[in-house]
Scaffold this motif. Structure first.
Motif, PDB file in Angstrom:
ATOM      1  N   GLY A 124       0.827  -1.196   0.000  1.00 51.14           N
ATOM      2  CA  GLY A 124       0.000   0.000   0.000  1.00 51.14           C
ATOM      3  C   GLY A 124       0.861   1.247   0.000  1.00 51.14           C
ATOM      4  O   GLY A 124       1.757   1.387   0.837  1.00 51.14           O
TER       5      GLY A 124
ATOM      6  N   GLU B 252       0.587   5.560  -0.322  1.00 49.61           N
ATOM      7  CA  GLU B 252      -0.308   6.706  -0.274  1.00 49.61           C
ATOM      8  C   GLU B 252       0.401   7.927  -0.841  1.00 49.61           C
ATOM      9  O   GLU B 252       1.554   8.210  -0.487  1.00 49.61           O
ATOM     10  CB  GLU B 252      -0.743   6.954   1.167  1.00 49.61           C
ATOM     11  CG  GLU B 252      -1.921   7.890   1.278  1.00 49.61           C
ATOM     12  CD  GLU B 252      -2.833   7.497   2.436  1.00 49.61           C
ATOM     13  OE1 GLU B 252      -3.158   8.391   3.223  1.00 49.61           O
ATOM     14  OE2 GLU B 252      -3.195   6.308   2.542  1.00 49.61           O
TER      15      GLU B 252
ATOM     16  N   HIS C 224      -5.350  13.077  -3.486  1.00 46.06           N
ATOM     17  CA  HIS C 224      -5.118  11.927  -2.609  1.00 46.06           C
ATOM     18  C   HIS C 224      -5.347  10.621  -3.380  1.00 46.06           C
ATOM     19  O   HIS C 224      -6.454  10.354  -3.864  1.00 46.06           O
ATOM     20  CB  HIS C 224      -6.052  12.010  -1.397  1.00 46.06           C
ATOM     21  CG  HIS C 224      -5.810  10.933  -0.383  1.00 46.06           C
ATOM     22  ND1 HIS C 224      -6.673  10.690   0.663  1.00 46.06           N
ATOM     23  CD2 HIS C 224      -4.805  10.026  -0.239  1.00 46.06           C
ATOM     24  CE1 HIS C 224      -6.217   9.687   1.394  1.00 46.06           C
ATOM     25  NE2 HIS C 224      -5.086   9.279   0.860  1.00 46.06           N
TER      26      HIS C 224
ATOM     27  N   TYR D 299      -4.576   6.299  -3.194  1.00 46.94           N
ATOM     28  CA  TYR D 299      -4.165   5.123  -2.429  1.00 46.94           C
ATOM     29  C   TYR D 299      -3.935   4.016  -3.459  1.00 46.94           C
ATOM     30  O   TYR D 299      -4.863   3.623  -4.175  1.00 46.94           O
ATOM     31  CB  TYR D 299      -5.246   4.740  -1.427  1.00 46.94           C
ATOM     32  CG  TYR D 299      -4.964   3.479  -0.632  1.00 46.94           C
ATOM     33  CD1 TYR D 299      -3.883   3.409   0.242  1.00 46.94           C
ATOM     34  CD2 TYR D 299      -5.788   2.369  -0.747  1.00 46.94           C
ATOM     35  CE1 TYR D 299      -3.642   2.255   0.983  1.00 46.94           C
ATOM     36  CE2 TYR D 299      -5.560   1.222  -0.013  1.00 46.94           C
ATOM     37  CZ  TYR D 299      -4.483   1.161   0.845  1.00 46.94           C
ATOM     38  OH  TYR D 299      -4.244   0.024   1.570  1.00 46.94           O
TER      39      TYR D 299
ATOM     40  N   THR E 192      -2.321   0.196  -4.513  1.00 46.72           N
ATOM     41  CA  THR E 192      -1.805  -1.102  -4.076  1.00 46.72           C
ATOM     42  C   THR E 192      -0.707  -1.558  -5.019  1.00 46.72           C
ATOM     43  O   THR E 192      -0.639  -1.140  -6.177  1.00 46.72           O
ATOM     44  CB  THR E 192      -2.911  -2.162  -4.021  1.00 46.72           C
ATOM     45  OG1 THR E 192      -3.429  -2.388  -5.340  1.00 46.72           O
ATOM     46  CG2 THR E 192      -4.030  -1.720  -3.085  1.00 46.72           C
TER      47      THR E 192
ATOM     48  N   ARG F 160     -11.555   1.671   3.905  1.00 47.65           N
ATOM     49  CA  ARG F 160     -11.540   2.115   2.513  1.00 47.65           C
ATOM     50  C   ARG F 160     -12.043   0.945   1.679  1.00 47.65           C
ATOM     51  O   ARG F 160     -11.443  -0.131   1.684  1.00 47.65           O
ATOM     52  CB  ARG F 160     -10.128   2.507   2.084  1.00 47.65           C
ATOM     53  CG  ARG F 160      -9.616   3.745   2.787  1.00 47.65           C
ATOM     54  CD  ARG F 160      -8.155   4.006   2.483  1.00 47.65           C
ATOM     55  NE  ARG F 160      -7.703   5.257   3.091  1.00 47.65           N
ATOM     56  CZ  ARG F 160      -6.443   5.691   3.069  1.00 47.65           C
ATOM     57  NH1 ARG F 160      -5.497   4.954   2.477  1.00 47.65           N
ATOM     58  NH2 ARG F 160      -6.124   6.839   3.632  1.00 47.65           N
TER      59      ARG F 160
END
Length: 561
Positions: free
Chosen positions: A240, A242, A293, A295, A297, A374
């Protein structure tokens, strides 16, 4: 010429000298307690060798405080070295070092470039660095350096002898066994459920749940649960990352092959990473949670390298954003299957989960069972599914609540083996398994994931160049009847008697009741309906048929329920 076995003595502190008149080496300044005799001490005639050995023994005894007779006089007039001239080879092949394929001109040119010190000559030219470690090249090299620098061999000397003197077994060099292991926060819950654990990179993950003697039937039961009811899997090992800041979208657009500038907030997008050489190096899902923003993977084994690469690129680009590796901060579960929506609703969810309000590939921040998550609607296993990413300290409570809510719906935990079979039925790639260090997007039908109008992304020039060359291999799906021997990963694909590729994934599909797989084949064999040849165990050749992928639910109707 002859070189004495000087290495151990010099490693002990002795000094190797050369006599230009006799063209011989000798060892001087031996350390206390060291005594040498024979050819290493420039004694070559048999009688002088014997006398030298006796004198060395006397010296050793004196060192022990014993009284012995005086040494015998000993002079050797036999010569084994001669300052032979260097004679040019008619074809210019005057080899000095056969190990390193170096000729006279290489040593001479090294000195002409300013490397006059014998140690620098060695480092620049690599003379003496081969398996023989200079045993046949040290003296010729010293003489060449001396001649081209107008010095004597005594002045130039020879290169420093360093350990080891002889080749050492790898076993002597091995240190203690060290295998770092990481466990997800749900590890002990898996063990309590009877999971058979397996390594996945540095992580321990459930392969399947139950005894190994029933491995095949248990995996098939887990697959059936996901296809017909609902299953839950721990995906906390996913990487992960960010990204926050005004330039987050621009950064994503430069790093990944797809377009991300116009990615809507609340949507996910498949993200492929290529190296500067145009090779597929990682993939994942990018969720845009806000204007500035993301996120993202990454693969379990690739996230650390992806993170390092991101930091490297932004050190050059200097875009305005923060990049954080949050692999340990967030853990995740995937609830998948036609009843997955009902399970989450039973647990309690703060957002509507119907297909209109929460469509396929959407993402939202919400509360499930009162816990912040999330949520991403993704379909790696090919069914209606929700990935729930929660702060790691809360993932255990989330798992428990979902398992309790799913009891009435027949929920079943499933492991990596079932997950890999489910994704294979959908024809989804696993980077690192279905790709290798040479795979570019066109070979694995990922051109759709490469933005055609984007000015730049890492590796775009290489991808374009590779795309203009004819393919030499193509990843395709194949199927076999159950009566055929099942190919294994790594089994070779044959075309006109030559090896052209290999099997990357292959399993028996209980859903399809067939053997299905992915393999690299010759481009002429890549058309649907073509027959390919795979050499299996015991040199048995099977002939599967190339088929369209995905094998299961080709219209993706199940994922969009």
């Amino acid at each position: 010429g002859f070189m004495p076995a000087y290495q151990l003595a010099c490693q002990g502190g002795a000094v190797l000298n050369y006599d230009d008149e006799t063209a011989q080496f000798s060892l001087q300044n031996l350390p206390a307690g060291m005594h040498i005799a024979g050819s290493v001490n420039s004694m070559f005639a048999l009688d002088t060798v014997e006398t030298d050995g006796q004198n060395a023994a006397r010296a050793a005894l004196r060192g022990l405080g014993m009284s012995v007779e005086a040494d015998e006089p000993n002079v050797c007039h036999q010569r084994v070295n001669h300052p032979w001239p260097f004679v040019k080879h008619p074809d210019g092949r005057e080899f000095v070092d056969f190990d390193e394929d170096l000729q006279i001109k290489d040593i001479v040119n090294t000195t002409r470039m300013g490397y006059r010190d014998i140690q620098l000559v060695k480092r620049f030219s690599t003379v003496g660095m081969g398996p023989s470690q200079g045993r046949h090249s040290a003296l010729p090299t010293a003489r060449l350096v001396a001649a081209t620098t107008d010095r004597t061999v005594t002045e130039t000397g020879v290169t420093t002898a360093r350990p080891p003197l002889t080749p050492e077994p790898l076993g002597l060099l091995a240190g203690r066994r060290f295998h770092p292991i990481r466990r997800s926060p749900l590890h002990h819950r898996h063990v309590a459920l009877g999971a058979h654990m397996m390594p996945a990179g540095v992580w321990q993950r459930p392969a399947f749940y139950g005894g190994t003697e029933r491995r095949k039937s248990l995996i098939e039961a887990e697959v059936s649960a996901v296809r017909t009811r609902v299953g839950i899997i721990d995906v906390s090992t996913l990487g992960g990352i960010e990204l926050r800041g005004p330039d987050a979208a621009e950064f994503m657009n430069r790093v990944y092959t797809f377009g991300f500038i116009k990615q809507p907030i609340g949507k996910t997008r498949y993200a492929v990473l290529t190296s500067e050489q145009g090779v597929v190096s990682d993939d994942g899902v990018a969720a845009r949670l806000g204007e500035n923003h993301y996120y993202v993977t990454a693969t379990t084994s690739g996230v650390d390298q992806v993170y390092r690469d991101m930091l490297k690129w932004n050190a050059q680009w200097r875009l305005d954003l923060d990049i954080a590796n949050v692999t340990s901060a967030f853990s995740a579960v995937n609830v998948a299957g036609p009843l997955s929506r009902k399970v989450i609703e039973t647990a309690g969810c703060s957002v509507d989960l119907n297909a209109h309000d929460f469509p396929y590939l959407a993402c939202k921040e919400a509360y499930v069972a009162g816990l912040p998550v999330r949520m991403m609607r993704v379909g790696f296993v090919g069914e209606l599914g929700f990935e729930l990413h929660a702060p790691s300290p809360l993932i255990g409570e989330l798992w428990d609540q979902l398992m309790t809510a799913g009891e009435a719906h027949g929920i079943r935990p499933f492991g990596v083996e079932a997950q890999r079979l489910l994704r294979l039925e959908k024809g989804h790639l696993i980077v690192g398994q279905d790709t290798d260090g040479m795979t570019h997007p066109d070979e694995v039908a990922l051109r759709w994931a490469v933005a055609q109008k984007k000015a730049f992304f890492v590796g775009n020039k290489s991808v374009d160049i590779l795309s203009k060359h004819p393919l030499t291999r193509q990843l395709v799906g194949f199927e076999l009847g159950t009566s055929s021997p099942q190919p294994k990963e790594g089994h070779l694909v044959i075309h006109d008697g030559n090896i052209v590729g290999s099997v990357t994934s292959c399993e028996y599909s209980p859903t399809m009741n067939k053997i299905i797989g992915l393999a690299y084949v010759h481009p002429s064999d890549s058309a649907v309906g073509s027959t390919i040849i795979i050499r299996t165990d015991n040199d048995i050749h099977v002939r599967p048929v190339v088929v369209t992928t995905p094998f299961y639910d080709p219209n993706n109707a199940r994922q969009t329920l």
